[in-house]
Scaffold this motif. Structure first.
Motif, PDB file in Angstrom:
ATOM      1  N   LEU A 101     -42.086  22.462  52.137  1.00  0.00           N
ATOM      2  CA  LEU A 101     -42.390  22.672  53.548  1.00  0.00           C
ATOM      3  C   LEU A 101     -42.319  21.370  54.345  1.00  0.00           C
ATOM      4  CD1 LEU A 101     -43.128  24.796  55.539  1.00  0.00           C
ATOM      5  CD2 LEU A 101     -45.512  24.567  54.883  1.00  0.00           C
ATOM      6  N   GLU A 114     -46.381  24.961  60.754  1.00  0.00           N
ATOM      7  CA  GLU A 114     -45.034  25.498  60.688  1.00  0.00           C
ATOM      8  C   GLU A 114     -44.970  26.883  61.327  1.00  0.00           C
ATOM      9  OE1 GLU A 114     -47.108  25.066  58.302  1.00  0.00           O
ATOM     10  OE2 GLU A 114     -47.241  26.860  57.062  1.00  0.00           O
ATOM     11  N   GLN A 116     -42.956  30.868  61.544  1.00  0.00           N
ATOM     12  CA  GLN A 116     -42.424  31.871  60.609  1.00  0.00           C
ATOM     13  C   GLN A 116     -41.017  31.499  60.182  1.00  0.00           C
ATOM     14  OE1 GLN A 116     -45.147  33.470  59.316  1.00  0.00           O
ATOM     15  NE2 GLN A 116     -43.579  35.009  59.047  1.00  0.00           N
ATOM     16  N   ARG A 119     -41.038  29.049  57.502  1.00  0.00           N
ATOM     17  CA  ARG A 119     -41.420  29.626  56.219  1.00  0.00           C
ATOM     18  C   ARG A 119     -40.257  30.375  55.586  1.00  0.00           C
ATOM     19  NH1 ARG A 119     -47.561  31.459  55.547  1.00  0.00           N
ATOM     20  NH2 ARG A 119     -48.530  29.688  56.590  1.00  0.00           N
ATOM     21  N   ASN A 123     -38.645  29.697  51.987  1.00  0.00           N
ATOM     22  CA  ASN A 123     -38.506  30.760  50.984  1.00  0.00           C
ATOM     23  C   ASN A 123     -37.092  30.812  50.438  1.00  0.00           C
ATOM     24  OD1 ASN A 123     -40.805  32.117  50.271  1.00  0.00           O
ATOM     25  ND2 ASN A 123     -40.909  33.168  52.247  1.00  0.00           N
TER      26      ASN A 123
ATOM     27  N   MET C   1     -47.036  31.482  49.007  1.00  0.00           N
ATOM     28  CA  MET C   1     -47.030  31.263  50.466  1.00  0.00           C
ATOM     29  C   MET C   1     -48.413  31.461  51.065  1.00  0.00           C
ATOM     30  SD  MET C   1     -44.544  30.192  52.173  1.00  0.00           S
ATOM     31  CE  MET C   1     -42.829  29.819  52.051  1.00  0.00           C
ATOM     32  N   LEU C   4     -50.871  28.513  51.647  1.00  0.00           N
ATOM     33  CA  LEU C   4     -50.598  27.461  52.614  1.00  0.00           C
ATOM     34  C   LEU C   4     -51.663  27.412  53.696  1.00  0.00           C
ATOM     35  CD1 LEU C   4     -46.755  27.630  53.183  1.00  0.00           C
ATOM     36  CD2 LEU C   4     -48.075  25.820  52.102  1.00  0.00           C
ATOM     37  N   THR C   6     -53.162  27.390  57.268  1.00  0.00           N
ATOM     38  CA  THR C   6     -52.834  27.913  58.586  1.00  0.00           C
ATOM     39  C   THR C   6     -53.891  27.448  59.570  1.00  0.00           C
ATOM     40  OG1 THR C   6     -54.165  29.877  58.273  1.00  0.00           O
ATOM     41  CG2 THR C   6     -51.864  29.995  57.577  1.00  0.00           C
TER      42      THR C   6
END
Lengths: 276, 298, 343
Positions: A101, A114, A116, A119, A123, C1, C4, C6
């Protein structure tokens, strides 16, 4: 996607009196897979560092998309060029996905988070490098080879048109060596990326590279299509070793021959292509 | 505007607001009503100050003393506000003082600053010399509304000292070695209040001028200085007789010193002579008795 | 994910931590060598200073001291986080680059020279400590660049040299000073909390909180920087700017903390480490949480310092060392085991 690299009359040496690279010029059209090979100390990694702006040339110029490399800010350069270096030791226990990331840092929001889209890109990169299955593990818990793939994923996540790699398969087993090169080739073919890879492995380079740059110890260089540059004669001259060149189908391979090889007799320096 | 500019702006406004608020508060405090000058709850931050307060008849008004305020006996019953070295400012405040008296040392001055900043009334006095003592007693007298008692006290001490000095007359001064610690050997130098007491009692310090107030000295200096009298104040140990025995044994090795050959080694009560206070005359007289015992035999 | 960080997760964690901080602040303000009752506090100040001692003690002594401990603890912990990131070493602390010896030298000079001018009425010691700390940092930065070595190595070497030299000067000054001066210098250097006045606390809060926010702004860059300068640069980080901002702000708030309360060790070393072990190395979370935990740690340490041998007081630095030392040892052993792969 652009990413044209033009190197003109490049000279560089760590000490002013002894240059490693002398007047090198070549161009890398967009979407090319260029492999850089040569003996230790010929300046392969140095050249890579010059191209990505980490080192400054003593004379000559490096242009990226018709602008000199020095004119790019770090952020602008990162949007065009991603670099995978040899193994770097992680100090803190970041996880795989956190590491990948970080490639998106220039695109984070003002609050530092970050989006979407970021992400999604991450991915993709994880899937491509087959590292998604240990995305949560800290880097320190992976093998060298797995870690190397993570750094490649990070470079892919930068989503840049050019990818520079310094010996990307040095810690990988046979399976993963071809996997990585397959991955790079796919990125080149499907996404039009320009790949520049420094490698010790002549055979993989011959298998995958479109163009090759062979650097010699005396500052000489040869640049052109891989099939032309990688010939037994060139390799023997540059690496100063006897080489057996052979073909399998359309693939060329080269095997270095030592003085104490098993058959222990003088090998014909120019063997035939058909081997029994 | 980007986040850095926002941050800078907010910080600048914050600082400006701070200065504005601070000067507003100072304005407010300077308008606060002044404290009454009658000192009816007094905290003393040193044992000598405690003695002075008791001597001025302020026993009722004292609401806090430091740990080693042991004279007079009533002082030991007063609430503890820490020690001279480590004052407990919270305890001082808990004693609800209308006046806090401190000495002039840097730590104590610092304490006074802290108390003044939050609105307490303080008085700083010095007690380094005998003159300081008289001045201090006068100042404390004025601050506590006991000028009359202070003047009386000062006058009485002065008279008694004068009487003592005329009693001693013009006799040659007796050389005294004042020992505050035996191992390692440490004596009172000329730059101390003890030296003044010695001189008032008709003696002189066997040691010449030194850099430190209470210098450590070696055996040679003892012999060279040739004191006629050695005085050791007892440092509050349980058994003065035991200390005298130990002292005689220690000094017996100095066979060439007049004080030792003549057996003039005295261990005196340490209380009055270790601080400058209202017991100044008693302290001086005790010393004079050591120097000229014949004078007091009548 | 899902693991992570947020914004929502960060805010929740911080809110919880701040709640704990508030509780600790409140509880510790009621603890001390004198018993005070909360009800009496609410009666407000009396007409004159001496009328309501509970209020006086609470408002004039306990609260300012706790606020100060909060600020200094947060400042030291956060600057510890940043120095560990900059020097790529989880065992770095805010004093590693000479701030401690610089502040100490400043204080000794102030005490010995007997200068008495003040800045807005604050004692010269605090001003000299601040100037000494910042001056030394600048000197180390300058020498580090002179050595021309790889940035981190240059800084560390310069820090070692400057520390050694200044310590020698301090020893020299100590030997020629009067005992009183030495005593007060050493006492100051061991770290102590005194109730500061309103303006000092206000300005201090502005500096520390502002500094922490600035360091939060560059947290993503600090994350990237932990992989090395070259990797970070390739990812698009402006490393010169990040390093300059990080260094200047971290050194700045450390100097502010040191000038207010002397040298308090272990907070900047142990707290970031502990938070990293529990919450992970992402600086966007590591930084604010370390600040809050540092504040909590120092408030508790200070409360212990002023109650354990009451009415006397221990220097706070002693308590943080006694608590922090063993904790650090445990963390060190645990950490070395985790990084097993490369050793």
């Amino acid at each position: 996607m652009s990413g044209i690299i033009e190197v003109t009359n490049l000279s560089f040496g760590y000490a002013a009196a002894s240059p490693i690279l002398k007047n090198i010029s070549f161009e890398v059209p967009p979407g090319t897979f260029l492999v850089i090979a040569g003996p230790n100390g010929a300046g392969k990694s140095t050249l890579l560092n010059l191209i990505c702006g980490a080192l400054k040339p003593q004379s000559g110029e490096i242009m990226l998309d018709a602008s000199p490399i020095e004119s790019y800010s770090a952020e602008a350069l990162a949007a065009k060029v991603a670099v995978v270096r040899q193994e770097s030791m992680p100090i803190f226990g970041f996880s795989v996905v956190e590491t990948v990331l970080m490639a998106r840092t220039p695109y984070f929001s003002a609050a530092g988070f970050e989006s979407q889209a970021d992400r999604a890109i991450v991915n993709d990169a994880l899937e491509l490098t087959d590292t998604a299955r240990f995305a949560m593990r800290p880097l320190t818990n992976l093998s060298s080879g797995e870690r190397q793939r993570v750094f490649i994923a990070r470079a892919l996540a930068q989503d840049s048109p050019v990818l520079l790699l310094d010996e990307p398969t040095s810690f990988l087993d046979l399976r993963h060596q071809v996997d990585i090169y397959d991955l790079l080739k796919t990125a080149q073919i499907e996404k039009g990326k320009t790949i520049v890879a420094v490698t010790h492995d002549i055979n993989l380079a011959a298998q995958y590279g479109d163009e090759a740059l062979l650097l010699g110890m005396d500052g000489s260089f040869q640049h052109g299509r891989t099939s032309e540059v990688f010939s037994a004669e060139h390799i023997e001259n540059v690496f100063n070793v006897q080489v057996f060149a052979g073909n399998i189908g359309r693939e060329r391979f080269f095997i270095p021959l030592g003085k104490l090889a098993k058959d222990n007799r003088q090998i014909n320096p120019r063997p035939n292509n058909n081997k029994s | 505007m980007n986040k850095w500019r926002w941050l800078l702006l907010i910080i600048t406004c914050w600082m400006a607001a701070g200065f504005a608020l601070s000067s507003a508060r100072q304005g407010q405090e300077s308008q606060a009503p002044a404290l009454p000058s009658r000192a009816d709850r007094i905290v003393s931050m040193a044992p000598d100050l405690t003695e002075i307060l008791f001597a001025l008849g302020l026993d009722e008004e004292i609401t806090g003393v430091t740990q080693y305020s042991d004279y007079p006996a009533a002082a030991k019953e007063k609430p503890n506000v820490g020690s001279f070295w480590q004052p407990n400012i919270e305890a001082v405040v808990a004693a609800k003082p209308t006046l806090v008296i401190v000495l002039g040392s840097p730590q104590q001055k610092n304490l006074a600053e802290r108390l003044k900043r939050i609105g307490y009334k303080t008085l700083t006095v010095n007690l380094e010399t005998v003159n300081d003592l008289f001045k201090a007693m006068a100042e404390i007298g004025t601050a506590t509304g006991r000028q009359h008692q202070a003047d009386e006290l000062i006058g009485s001490v002065r008279e008694k000292l004068k009487a003592l000095s005329s009693l001693v007359g013009d006799e040659a001064k007796v050389k005294v070695l004042w020992v505050v610690q035996r191992e390692p050997l440490r004596v009172a130098g000329r730059d101390t209040f003890v030296n003044e007491l010695i001189e008032l009692a008709g003696g002189e310090n066997a040691i010449g001028p030194t850099v430190h107030k209470y210098p450590p000295i070696g055996a040679e200096q003892v012999i060279i200085s040739g004191p006629e009298v050695i005085i050791e104040p007892d440092m509050g140990q349980k058994d003065p007789a035991a200390q005298r025995d130990a002292a005689l044994r220690y000094w017996s090795r100095f066979k060439n010193v007049p004080a030792v050959t003549n057996g003039r080694i005295y261990v005196i009560p340490g209380g009055a002579v270790s601080r400058l206070g209202p017991r100044l005359y008693e302290a001086t007289e005790t010393i004079a008795r050591c120097l000229r015992p014949r004078l007091f035999e009548n | 994910m899902d693991q992570l960080l947020t914004p929502k997760k960060l805010i929740t964690t911080m809110a919880a931590a701040l709640a704990v901080l508030a509780v600790v602040m409140f509880a510790c303000s009621l603890v001390g060598s004198e018993k005070i009752s909360l009800r009496a506090v609410f009666d407000g100040p009396g007409v004159q200073a001496a009328a309501n001692p509970d209020y006086e003690i609470f408002v004039r002594f306990r609260l300012p001291r706790i606020v100060l401990a909060c600020l200094v603890g947060a400042a030291l912990a956060c600057s510890g986080v940043v120095f560990q990131a900059l020097l790529r070493n989880p065992l770095a602390d805010p004093y590693i680059l000479g701030i401690s010896s610089g502040a100490g030298l400043g204080v000794m000079i102030a005490v010995i020279s007997g200068l008495s001018w003040t800045l807005w009425g604050r004692s010269p010691i605090a001003v000299f400590a601040f100037a000494g700390a910042l001056g030394t940092v600048w000197l180390v930065w300058f020498i580090g660049r002179l050595t021309g070595k790889f940035h981190v190595t240059g800084l560390l070497l310069a820090g070692v040299v400057v520390n050694a030299f200044f310590s020698a000067v301090i020893m020299f000054l100590t030997s020629i000073a009067k005992s009183e001066q030495v005593h007060s210098t050493i006492f100051w250097l061991m770290g102590n909390m005194v109730e500061e006045d309103f303006l000092v606390l206000w300005i201090g809060t502005g500096c520390v909180v502002g500094g922490i926010v600035a360091m939060f702004y560059i947290s993503p860059q600090l994350n990237a920087l932990s992989f090395g300068d070259e990797d970070a640069r390739s990812m698009g980080i402006n490393i010169a700017r990040t390093r300059t901002v990080a260094f200047a702000v971290a050194a700045g708030i450390t100097a502010v903390a040191v000038s207010m309360s002397g040298l308090i060790g272990f907070v900047g070393l142990v707290v970031p480490h502990a938070v990293r072990l529990v919450f992970g190395p992402d600086h966007r979370r590591l930084l604010p949480l370390s600040g809050i935990l540092g504040a909590i740690f120092l408030i508790i340490a200070d409360t212990l310092a002023r109650t354990v041998i009451a009415p006397a007081q221990l220097p706070v630095g002693v308590v943080t060392a006694i608590v922090g030392g063993p904790v650090f040892l445990v963390l060190l052993v645990k950490h070395s085991r985790n990084v097993g792969g490369f050793k």
